[in-house]
Scaffold this active site. Structure first.
Site, PDB file in Angstrom:
ATOM      1  N   GLY A  53     -17.691  13.747  -8.708  1.00 24.55           N
ATOM      2  CA  GLY A  53     -17.308  12.405  -9.548  1.00 24.55           C
ATOM      3  C   GLY A  53     -16.294  13.152 -10.489  1.00 24.55           C
ATOM      4  N   ASN A  54     -16.734  14.349 -11.200  1.00 22.14           N
ATOM      5  CA  ASN A  54     -15.918  15.066 -12.359  1.00 22.14           C
ATOM      6  C   ASN A  54     -14.410  14.938 -11.887  1.00 22.14           C
ATOM      7  OD1 ASN A  54     -15.033  17.912 -13.716  1.00 22.14           O
ATOM      8  ND2 ASN A  54     -15.801  16.298 -14.969  1.00 22.14           N
ATOM      9  N   LYS A  81      -7.513   7.676  -1.113  1.00 25.60           N
ATOM     10  CA  LYS A  81      -8.699   7.973  -0.521  1.00 25.60           C
ATOM     11  C   LYS A  81      -9.518   9.173  -1.163  1.00 25.60           C
ATOM     12  CE  LYS A  81      -7.282   6.716   4.341  1.00 25.60           C
ATOM     13  NZ  LYS A  81      -6.050   6.527   4.029  1.00 25.60           N
ATOM     14  N   PHE A  82      -9.881   9.007  -2.399  1.00 24.35           N
ATOM     15  CA  PHE A  82     -10.576   9.938  -3.177  1.00 24.35           C
ATOM     16  C   PHE A  82     -11.900  10.313  -2.389  1.00 24.35           C
ATOM     17  CE2 PHE A  82      -8.320   7.241  -6.558  1.00 24.35           C
ATOM     18  CZ  PHE A  82      -7.773   8.073  -7.068  1.00 24.35           C
ATOM     19  N   ASP A 102      -3.459   4.325  -1.792  1.00 24.05           N
ATOM     20  CA  ASP A 102      -4.411   4.904  -0.511  1.00 24.05           C
ATOM     21  C   ASP A 102      -4.587   6.338  -0.684  1.00 24.05           C
ATOM     22  OD1 ASP A 102      -5.445   4.971   1.655  1.00 24.05           O
ATOM     23  OD2 ASP A 102      -3.813   4.435   3.061  1.00 24.05           O
ATOM     24  N   LYS A 147       0.801  -1.121   0.156  1.00 25.24           N
ATOM     25  CA  LYS A 147      -0.013  -0.032  -0.005  1.00 25.24           C
ATOM     26  C   LYS A 147       0.936   1.073   0.161  1.00 25.24           C
ATOM     27  CE  LYS A 147      -2.324   1.663   3.660  1.00 25.24           C
ATOM     28  NZ  LYS A 147      -2.010   2.932   3.623  1.00 25.24           N
ATOM     29  N   ASP A 161     -14.403  13.554  -3.468  1.00 23.78           N
ATOM     30  CA  ASP A 161     -14.704  14.802  -4.105  1.00 23.78           C
ATOM     31  C   ASP A 161     -15.769  14.463  -5.065  1.00 23.78           C
ATOM     32  OD1 ASP A 161     -14.553  17.277  -5.000  1.00 23.78           O
ATOM     33  OD2 ASP A 161     -12.299  17.421  -4.553  1.00 23.78           O
ATOM     34  N   ARG A 218       3.910   1.218  10.308  1.00 24.87           N
ATOM     35  CA  ARG A 218       5.216   1.290  11.156  1.00 24.87           C
ATOM     36  C   ARG A 218       5.494   0.066  12.010  1.00 24.87           C
ATOM     37  NH1 ARG A 218       2.673   6.769  13.528  1.00 24.87           N
ATOM     38  NH2 ARG A 218       0.610   5.533  12.950  1.00 24.87           N
ATOM     39  N   TYR A 277      -4.531   0.982  17.465  1.00 21.88           N
ATOM     40  CA  TYR A 277      -4.068  -0.060  17.043  1.00 21.88           C
ATOM     41  C   TYR A 277      -4.703  -1.440  17.451  1.00 21.88           C
ATOM     42  CZ  TYR A 277       0.049   2.206  14.785  1.00 21.88           C
ATOM     43  OH  TYR A 277       0.871   2.777  13.892  1.00 21.88           O
TER      44      TYR A 277
HETATM   45  O1  6AU Z   1       0.345   1.167  10.533  1.00 25.82           O
HETATM   46  P1  6AU Z   1       0.649   2.455  10.754  1.00 25.82           P
HETATM   47  O2  6AU Z   1      -0.300   3.241  11.595  1.00 25.82           O
HETATM   48  O3  6AU Z   1       1.751   3.171  10.614  1.00 25.82           O
HETATM   49  O4  6AU Z   1      -0.159   2.995   9.188  1.00 25.82           O
HETATM   50  C1  6AU Z   1      -1.683   2.817   8.826  1.00 25.82           C
HETATM   51  C2  6AU Z   1      -1.705   3.208   7.387  1.00 25.82           C
HETATM   52  C3  6AU Z   1      -1.577   4.606   7.208  1.00 25.82           C
HETATM   53  C4  6AU Z   1      -2.817   5.175   6.998  1.00 25.82           C
HETATM   54  O5  6AU Z   1      -3.147   6.298   6.089  1.00 25.82           O
HETATM   55  C5  6AU Z   1      -3.766   4.165   6.628  1.00 25.82           C
HETATM   56  O6  6AU Z   1      -3.310   2.571   7.185  1.00 25.82           O
HETATM   57  N1  6AU Z   1      -5.249   3.923   7.317  1.00 25.82           N
HETATM   58  C6  6AU Z   1      -6.461   3.709   6.510  1.00 25.82           C
HETATM   59  C7  6AU Z   1      -6.415   3.169   5.180  1.00 25.82           C
HETATM   60  C8  6AU Z   1      -5.659   2.352   4.828  1.00 25.82           C
HETATM   61  O7  6AU Z   1      -7.048   3.797   4.461  1.00 25.82           O
HETATM   62  C9  6AU Z   1      -7.589   4.161   7.055  1.00 25.82           C
HETATM   63  C10 6AU Z   1      -7.868   4.256   8.540  1.00 25.82           C
HETATM   64  O8  6AU Z   1      -8.801   4.230   8.964  1.00 25.82           O
HETATM   65  N2  6AU Z   1      -6.515   4.278   9.328  1.00 25.82           N
HETATM   66  C11 6AU Z   1      -5.547   4.206   8.796  1.00 25.82           C
HETATM   67  O9  6AU Z   1      -4.478   4.241   9.417  1.00 25.82           O
HETATM   68  O10 6AU Z   1      -0.757   4.358   5.730  1.00 25.82           O
END
Ligand code: 6AU
Length: 273
Positions: A98-99, A93-94, A91, A60, A96, A244, A226
């Site tokens: 549609g256009n 995360k669009f 990732d 990702k 906005d 991380r 987490y």
């Molecule tokens: O394990 P981390 O905390 O270092 O990273 C988590 C990754 C980051 C966030 O942008 C993403 O997951 N994320 C997302 C996604 C994947 O869409 C949604 C969310 O609710 N929480 C989140 O951490 O790249």
């Protein structure tokens, strides 16, 4: 829900070619790990992708955090995806009208449609965002055919997230309505029991990606929360996303193997293997 079935069984019966491929990759590599490679240079990204490639199903990216994005980033990522048999999930995360999202996805500096198998969007703008992305990817002249899919960001892991209740229900509604392009969800649990105004298709099988997975931390100072691979999979995750916990570990390769093993054992326990 299909979460008691093996990835192989789901690969066999799934109508969506990209979902089938996702399950086949997981089965072939015995990995349900998505590494969130949130590094900020192309060299670091490609280096991580090459070293962790054997242990992951999906990489990702947040391609817009790279300070040096270029043609080399795209070529390198594609080559490593082929070398190690993993899929790419940008990732972005669009979120906005549609256009706008059509142009962000299929044109522009980042050329996301060209290299990312999986994208995600928020349904905050309403049904039109899903319709617009599906329309682009399913146009007769779209060059990447059925090799592209969308995850709906149905919930978030951050403290105080507003992606709950009616928002999450609408996520399920639109996933059902556009199921030929929507692979599933980014959510903290399986959503098959969530109230929805759209009836599920026969044999509905949405793929659940759960992020906020970390073995050694409960959260960060900016509201991230987490859970462990085991708890994510017990709650219905099909793929676990760790950032991380893997790339910032003292030994990222060892960490990737550890998440792979724990994610796989939890999956085997769930399917009764
Ligand atoms: O394990 P981390 O905390 O270092 O990273 C988590 C990754 C980051 C966030 O942008 C993403 O997951 N994320 C997302 C996604 C994947 O869409 C949604 C969310 O609710 N929480 C989140 O951490 O790249």
């Amino acid at each position: 829900s299909k979460s008691q079935l093996t990835y192989s069984a789901r690969a066999t019966s799934h109508p969506n070619p990209l979902a089938r491929r996702l399950f086949e990759v997981a089965e072939a590599k015995k990995s349900n790990v998505t590494v969130s490679a949130d590094v900020t240079t192309t060299k670091e990204l490609l280096d991580l992708a090459d070293r962790l490639g054997p242990y992951i199903a999906v990489i990702k990216t947040h391609i817009d955090i790279l300070s040096d994005f270029s043609e080399e980033t795209i070529t390198g990522l594609k080559a490593l995806a082929a070398k190690h048999n993993f899929l790419i999930f940008e990732d972005r995360k669009f979120i906005d009208i549609g256009n706008t999202v059509q142009k962000q996805y299929h044109q522009g500096t980042l050329r996301i449609s060209e290299w990312s198998h999986i994208i995600n969007c928020s349904v905050l703008p309403g049904e039109g965002i899903v319709e617009a992305l599906a329309q682009t990817a399913q146009a007769p002249d779209f060059p990447y055919g059925s090799d592209r899919g969308l995850l709906i960001l149905a919930e978030m892991t951050s403290k105080g997230s507003l992606a709950t209740g009616a928002y999450t229900s609408a996520s399920v509604d639109y996933a059902r309505k556009y199921h030929s392009f929507v692979l599933g969800f980014v959510s903290t649990r399986a959503l098959s029991e969530v109230e929805s105004s759209v009836a599920p298709a026969d044999g509905e099988d949405f793929v659940v990606f759960t992020t906020g997975v970390n073995l050694s931390s409960k959260g960060d100072k900016l509201g991230q929360q987490y859970q462990t691979p085991q708890s994510a999979i017990d709650r219905g995750a099909d793929f676990i996303i760790a950032g991380r916990g893997i790339y910032a570990a003292p030994d990222p390769v060892e960490a990737a193997k550890q998440y792979q093993q724990q994610g796989w054992e939890a999956y085997l326990a769930r399917v009764g293997g």
